[in-house]
Design a protein around this motif. Structure first.
Motif, PDB file in Angstrom:
ATOM      1  N   HIS A  93       2.270   2.047  -1.687  1.00  0.00           N
ATOM      2  CA  HIS A  93       2.699   0.805  -2.160  1.00  0.00           C
ATOM      3  C   HIS A  93       4.207   0.645  -3.584  1.00  0.00           C
ATOM      4  O   HIS A  93       4.363  -0.231  -2.923  1.00  0.00           O
ATOM      5  CB  HIS A  93       1.119   0.053  -2.980  1.00  0.00           C
ATOM      6  CG  HIS A  93       1.000  -0.132  -1.754  1.00  0.00           C
ATOM      7  ND1 HIS A  93       0.753  -1.787  -0.466  1.00  0.00           N
ATOM      8  CD2 HIS A  93      -0.473   0.099  -1.063  1.00  0.00           C
ATOM      9  CE1 HIS A  93      -0.635  -1.484   0.677  1.00  0.00           C
ATOM     10  NE2 HIS A  93      -1.173   0.009  -0.331  1.00  0.00           N
ATOM     11  N   PRO A 114      -2.478  -0.619   5.720  1.00  0.00           N
ATOM     12  CA  PRO A 114      -1.619  -0.009   6.578  1.00  0.00           C
ATOM     13  C   PRO A 114      -1.585   1.492   6.795  1.00  0.00           C
ATOM     14  O   PRO A 114      -1.082   1.814   6.649  1.00  0.00           O
ATOM     15  CB  PRO A 114      -0.280  -0.896   5.287  1.00  0.00           C
ATOM     16  CG  PRO A 114      -0.875  -0.780   5.062  1.00  0.00           C
ATOM     17  CD  PRO A 114      -2.025  -1.286   4.732  1.00  0.00           C
ATOM     18  N   HIS A 166      -2.803  -5.741   0.942  1.00  0.00           N
ATOM     19  CA  HIS A 166      -2.856  -5.755   3.113  1.00  0.00           C
ATOM     20  C   HIS A 166      -2.792  -6.762   3.831  1.00  0.00           C
ATOM     21  O   HIS A 166      -3.468  -7.008   4.244  1.00  0.00           O
ATOM     22  CB  HIS A 166      -4.017  -4.949   2.715  1.00  0.00           C
ATOM     23  CG  HIS A 166      -3.788  -3.673   2.880  1.00  0.00           C
ATOM     24  ND1 HIS A 166      -5.000  -2.713   2.286  1.00  0.00           N
ATOM     25  CD2 HIS A 166      -3.457  -2.962   2.034  1.00  0.00           C
ATOM     26  CE1 HIS A 166      -5.215  -1.511   1.491  1.00  0.00           C
ATOM     27  NE2 HIS A 166      -3.797  -1.697   1.608  1.00  0.00           N
TER      28      HIS A 166
HETATM   29 ZN    ZN Z   1      -3.224  -0.144   0.489  1.00  0.00          ZN
END
Ligand code: ZN
Length: 309
Positions: free
Chosen positions: A60, A139, A134
């Motif tokens: 991320h 994901p 999310h």
């Molecule tokens: Zn995540």
């Protein structure tokens, strides 16, 4: 990275020639090492593959580097995880690459999430409220091998579209991968069978696909919400719940601080396992098969020890 540095790199990028299909090989860039591993399974020696994020990094939050822009500038195909996993770092890099082929919607951009099974799809309004990372569903879908199979198939189709002369080669590679993956799944299912229903806690919501596939019961998370650091109140609630349900395993991704998980473990008698969510998360995890080999070995060994089963 500083904007000024990005501008300088962008200026260099504009000046470079674009060596598409140099040496007859497609140049593939992937957002993560998992996608690179799957692309290698299908593309073999007919493609060059490079991943941007390393498997031991939080996908991320990846720090963009000038070298990423150069890689993207030269690529014929970019494969992204999608579902906004990379939203914090990849879109500006695609922009700055000045490579029209890779823009979302163009032929050289593949969103790998489009053909897989996505869990935790939001109901109602889609929002990143309170920092939840999310907002488009979970994901981390590559941690179900069947999703890996689907991604490999999408890659096969895309490579064949970009390089039709090698379509038969990509189809044969995919068929071989399918066979080897099916055999490996039987092995993994066998290893996990005695431990189906084991209750665990995980730091981040990286493991719902893995848990669903292999029959683990996730009863809570160290993060109050995906992307939000632990808070004392949430941690106390989690400890109570773990004690109530007898949870003895806490999975932590390699890029999180162990302070809170260790404190929870001390209080509950649980064990902290630093488990790799990605290829490259540990040195020995060099391909997609080794990712599951590594994690399932680690997990079953630990469950055996804490439960005496
Ligand atoms: Zn995540």
């Amino acid at each position: 990275m500083h904007n000024r540095l990005l501008l300088i790199v962008a200026a260099i990028v504009i000046a470079l020639p674009c060596p598409a299909l140099a040496a007859g090989k497609l140049s593939v860039v992937t957002a993560t090492e998992d996608l690179a591993a799957l692309a290698r399974e299908v593309g073999g020696d007919r493609i060059d593959v490079e991943a941007l994020a390393r498997g031991y990094q939080d996908p991320h939050f990846v720090e963009p580097k000038p070298s990423f822009i150069l890689k993207l500038n030269r690529a014929d195909l970019l494969i992204a995880v999608g579902r906004e996993l990379e939203i914090g770092w990849l879109p500006p890099l695609i922009n700055q690459s000045r490579n029209g082929k890779l823009q979302p919607g163009a032929a050289g951009y593949l969103d790998a999430s489009l053909t897989v099974k996505i869990l935790e799809l939001p109901t109602g309004q889609i929002t990143r409220a309170m920092g939840d990372v999310h907002p488009m569903g979970n994901p981390h879908y590559w941690l179900d091998p069947d999703n890996g199979r689907r991604v490999a198939q999408a890659i096969q189709k895309k490579l064949s579209e970009l390089d039709p002369g090698d379509a038969a080669y990509f189809a044969a590679r995919y068929a071989d991968f399918y066979k080897r993956l099916s055999a490996a799944e039987k092995r993994w299912d066998g290893q996990m069978a005695p431990y189906r229903g084991t209750k665990i806690v995980t730091y981040h919501r990286s493991w719902p696909n893995f848990a669903e596939r292999f029959g683990l019961d996730i009863v809570g998370y160290v993060e109050p919400r995906p992307g939000i650091p632990p808070s004392p109140g949430h941690t106390l609630d989690l400890i109570q719940e773990m004690k109530r349900q007898g949870v003895k395993i806490i999975l932590v991704e390699p890029y999180f601080d162990l302070k809170t998980p260790n404190a929870i473990a001390r209080d509950t008698g649980a064990r902290v396992l630093v488990m790799a969510p990605s290829v490259g998360g540990e040195k020995e995890i060099t391909d997609y098969f080794k990712l599951f080999d590594y994690d399932i070995n680690m997990l079953t060994t630990a469950i055996k020890q804490v439960t005496g089963k």
